[in-house]
Design a protein around this motif. Structure first.
Motif, PDB file in Angstrom:
ATOM      1  N   GLN A  16       0.783  -1.376  -0.040  1.00 33.44           N
ATOM      2  CA  GLN A  16      -0.045  -0.099  -0.051  1.00 33.44           C
ATOM      3  C   GLN A  16       0.975   1.174  -0.003  1.00 33.44           C
ATOM      4  O   GLN A  16       0.535   2.319  -0.562  1.00 33.44           O
ATOM      5  N   GLY A  17       2.029   1.319   0.668  1.00 35.71           N
ATOM      6  CA  GLY A  17       2.818   2.243   0.807  1.00 35.71           C
ATOM      7  C   GLY A  17       3.571   2.447  -0.406  1.00 35.71           C
ATOM      8  O   GLY A  17       3.745   3.744  -1.006  1.00 35.71           O
ATOM      9  N   GLU A  18       3.837   1.647  -1.274  1.00 34.93           N
ATOM     10  CA  GLU A  18       4.392   1.789  -2.694  1.00 34.93           C
ATOM     11  C   GLU A  18       3.406   2.414  -3.504  1.00 34.93           C
ATOM     12  O   GLU A  18       3.782   3.328  -4.409  1.00 34.93           O
ATOM     13  N   LEU A  19       2.266   1.922  -3.643  1.00 33.36           N
ATOM     14  CA  LEU A  19       1.004   2.659  -4.382  1.00 33.36           C
ATOM     15  C   LEU A  19       0.888   3.938  -4.052  1.00 33.36           C
ATOM     16  O   LEU A  19       0.777   4.870  -5.041  1.00 33.36           O
ATOM     17  N   ALA A  20       0.874   4.186  -2.883  1.00 34.29           N
ATOM     18  CA  ALA A  20       0.515   5.384  -2.344  1.00 34.29           C
ATOM     19  C   ALA A  20       1.717   6.408  -2.619  1.00 34.29           C
ATOM     20  O   ALA A  20       1.587   7.719  -3.088  1.00 34.29           O
ATOM     21  N   ASP A  21       2.864   6.126  -2.747  1.00 35.40           N
ATOM     22  CA  ASP A  21       4.134   6.943  -3.381  1.00 35.40           C
ATOM     23  C   ASP A  21       3.824   7.341  -4.610  1.00 35.40           C
ATOM     24  O   ASP A  21       4.187   8.332  -5.332  1.00 35.40           O
ATOM     25  N   ARG A  22       3.318   5.999  -5.591  1.00 39.54           N
ATOM     26  CA  ARG A  22       3.161   6.200  -6.887  1.00 39.54           C
ATOM     27  C   ARG A  22       1.954   7.319  -7.182  1.00 39.54           C
ATOM     28  O   ARG A  22       1.868   8.093  -8.293  1.00 39.54           O
ATOM     29  N   LEU A  23       1.196   7.336  -6.516  1.00 37.98           N
ATOM     30  CA  LEU A  23      -0.013   8.223  -6.603  1.00 37.98           C
ATOM     31  C   LEU A  23      -0.071   9.479  -6.041  1.00 37.98           C
ATOM     32  O   LEU A  23      -0.673  10.322  -6.065  1.00 37.98           O
ATOM     33  N   ASP A  24       1.106   9.699  -4.987  1.00 33.05           N
ATOM     34  CA  ASP A  24       1.334  10.779  -4.162  1.00 33.05           C
ATOM     35  C   ASP A  24       0.168  11.088  -3.105  1.00 33.05           C
ATOM     36  O   ASP A  24      -0.259  12.281  -3.253  1.00 33.05           O
ATOM     37  N   VAL A  25      -0.235  10.273  -2.648  1.00 35.37           N
ATOM     38  CA  VAL A  25      -1.155  10.063  -1.528  1.00 35.37           C
ATOM     39  C   VAL A  25      -0.577   9.406  -0.294  1.00 35.37           C
ATOM     40  O   VAL A  25       0.398   8.742  -0.332  1.00 35.37           O
ATOM     41  N   SER A  26      -1.288   9.332   0.706  1.00 33.75           N
ATOM     42  CA  SER A  26      -0.947   8.681   2.032  1.00 33.75           C
ATOM     43  C   SER A  26      -1.298   7.178   1.956  1.00 33.75           C
ATOM     44  O   SER A  26      -2.226   6.621   1.161  1.00 33.75           O
ATOM     45  N   ARG A  27      -0.713   6.144   2.564  1.00 33.37           N
ATOM     46  CA  ARG A  27      -0.833   4.810   2.715  1.00 33.37           C
ATOM     47  C   ARG A  27      -2.450   4.795   3.444  1.00 33.37           C
ATOM     48  O   ARG A  27      -3.241   3.825   2.713  1.00 33.37           O
ATOM     49  N   GLN A  28      -2.637   5.441   4.169  1.00 36.46           N
ATOM     50  CA  GLN A  28      -3.971   5.717   4.681  1.00 36.46           C
ATOM     51  C   GLN A  28      -5.237   5.848   3.687  1.00 36.46           C
ATOM     52  O   GLN A  28      -6.131   5.136   3.756  1.00 36.46           O
ATOM     53  N   THR A  29      -4.835   6.621   2.570  1.00 37.80           N
ATOM     54  CA  THR A  29      -5.799   6.848   1.641  1.00 37.80           C
ATOM     55  C   THR A  29      -5.846   5.575   0.754  1.00 37.80           C
ATOM     56  O   THR A  29      -7.006   5.306   0.382  1.00 37.80           O
ATOM     57  N   VAL A  30      -4.829   4.957   0.407  1.00 32.42           N
ATOM     58  CA  VAL A  30      -4.841   3.845  -0.218  1.00 32.42           C
ATOM     59  C   VAL A  30      -5.920   2.693   0.347  1.00 32.42           C
ATOM     60  O   VAL A  30      -6.572   2.171  -0.116  1.00 32.42           O
ATOM     61  N   ASN A  31      -5.292   2.535   1.671  1.00 33.12           N
ATOM     62  CA  ASN A  31      -6.144   1.495   2.549  1.00 33.12           C
ATOM     63  C   ASN A  31      -7.692   2.013   2.252  1.00 33.12           C
ATOM     64  O   ASN A  31      -8.633   1.205   2.440  1.00 33.12           O
ATOM     65  N   ALA A  32      -8.230   3.171   2.682  1.00 35.11           N
ATOM     66  CA  ALA A  32      -9.429   3.641   2.760  1.00 35.11           C
ATOM     67  C   ALA A  32     -10.297   3.517   1.280  1.00 35.11           C
ATOM     68  O   ALA A  32     -11.156   2.957   1.370  1.00 35.11           O
ATOM     69  N   ILE A  33      -9.426   3.629   0.249  1.00 36.94           N
ATOM     70  CA  ILE A  33      -9.915   3.264  -0.982  1.00 36.94           C
ATOM     71  C   ILE A  33     -10.184   1.895  -1.011  1.00 36.94           C
ATOM     72  O   ILE A  33     -11.255   1.333  -1.582  1.00 36.94           O
ATOM     73  N   GLU A  34      -9.410   1.045  -1.022  1.00 37.94           N
ATOM     74  CA  GLU A  34      -9.317  -0.435  -1.168  1.00 37.94           C
ATOM     75  C   GLU A  34     -10.569  -0.811  -0.139  1.00 37.94           C
ATOM     76  O   GLU A  34     -11.094  -2.120  -0.625  1.00 37.94           O
ATOM     77  N   THR A  35     -10.673  -0.569   1.042  1.00 41.91           N
ATOM     78  CA  THR A  35     -11.590  -0.989   1.933  1.00 41.91           C
ATOM     79  C   THR A  35     -13.213  -0.157   1.605  1.00 41.91           C
ATOM     80  O   THR A  35     -14.053  -0.808   2.309  1.00 41.91           O
ATOM     81  N   GLY A  36     -13.279   0.295   0.766  1.00 41.01           N
ATOM     82  CA  GLY A  36     -14.394   1.012   0.493  1.00 41.01           C
ATOM     83  C   GLY A  36     -14.999   2.138   1.296  1.00 41.01           C
ATOM     84  O   GLY A  36     -16.048   2.848   1.389  1.00 41.01           O
ATOM     85  N   LYS A  37     -13.910   2.772   2.064  1.00 42.76           N
ATOM     86  CA  LYS A  37     -14.375   3.781   3.099  1.00 42.76           C
ATOM     87  C   LYS A  37     -14.200   5.104   2.591  1.00 42.76           C
ATOM     88  O   LYS A  37     -14.389   6.363   3.068  1.00 42.76           O
ATOM     89  N   TYR A  38     -13.383   5.266   1.244  1.00 42.25           N
ATOM     90  CA  TYR A  38     -13.149   6.670   0.758  1.00 42.25           C
ATOM     91  C   TYR A  38     -13.421   6.096  -0.853  1.00 42.25           C
ATOM     92  O   TYR A  38     -12.949   5.333  -1.375  1.00 42.25           O
ATOM     93  N   ASP A  39     -14.128   7.162  -1.419  1.00 40.26           N
ATOM     94  CA  ASP A  39     -14.172   7.183  -3.030  1.00 40.26           C
ATOM     95  C   ASP A  39     -13.360   8.434  -3.461  1.00 40.26           C
ATOM     96  O   ASP A  39     -13.653   9.493  -2.904  1.00 40.26           O
ATOM     97  N   PRO A  40     -12.355   8.082  -4.389  1.00 40.15           N
ATOM     98  CA  PRO A  40     -11.495   9.145  -4.799  1.00 40.15           C
ATOM     99  C   PRO A  40     -12.255  10.178  -5.643  1.00 40.15           C
ATOM    100  O   PRO A  40     -13.249   9.658  -6.308  1.00 40.15           O
TER     101      PRO A  40
END
Length: 64
Positions: A16-40
């Motif tokens: 998740q951290g590597e993806l976050a770095d590639r997207l320039d977002v936090s790891r928490q944002t990636v986790n929230a998207i993956e779990t459906g808690k946040y829609d980008p």
């Protein structure tokens, strides 16, 4: 909103951290998207679809 981000990320072998770095977002944002808690928003959704070379609607499944 359901999505296939975790599957796509796993296929690349990225954490998740590597993806976050590639997207320039936090790891928490990636986790929230993956779990459906946040829609980008559209800018981030386009960034994700470009990174994985697929359409937004192939990643994010509205109403399912």
């Amino acid at each position: 909103m359901k999505n296939s981000l975790k599957i796509l990320r796993s296929q690349k072998g990225w954490s998740q951290g590597e993806l976050a770095d590639r997207l320039d977002v936090s790891r928490q944002t990636v986790n929230a998207i993956e779990t459906g808690k946040y829609d980008p928003g559209l800018p981030l959704a386009f960034k994700i679809s470009t990174l994985f070379d697929c359409r937004i609607e192939d990643i994010f499944l509205y109403g399912q």
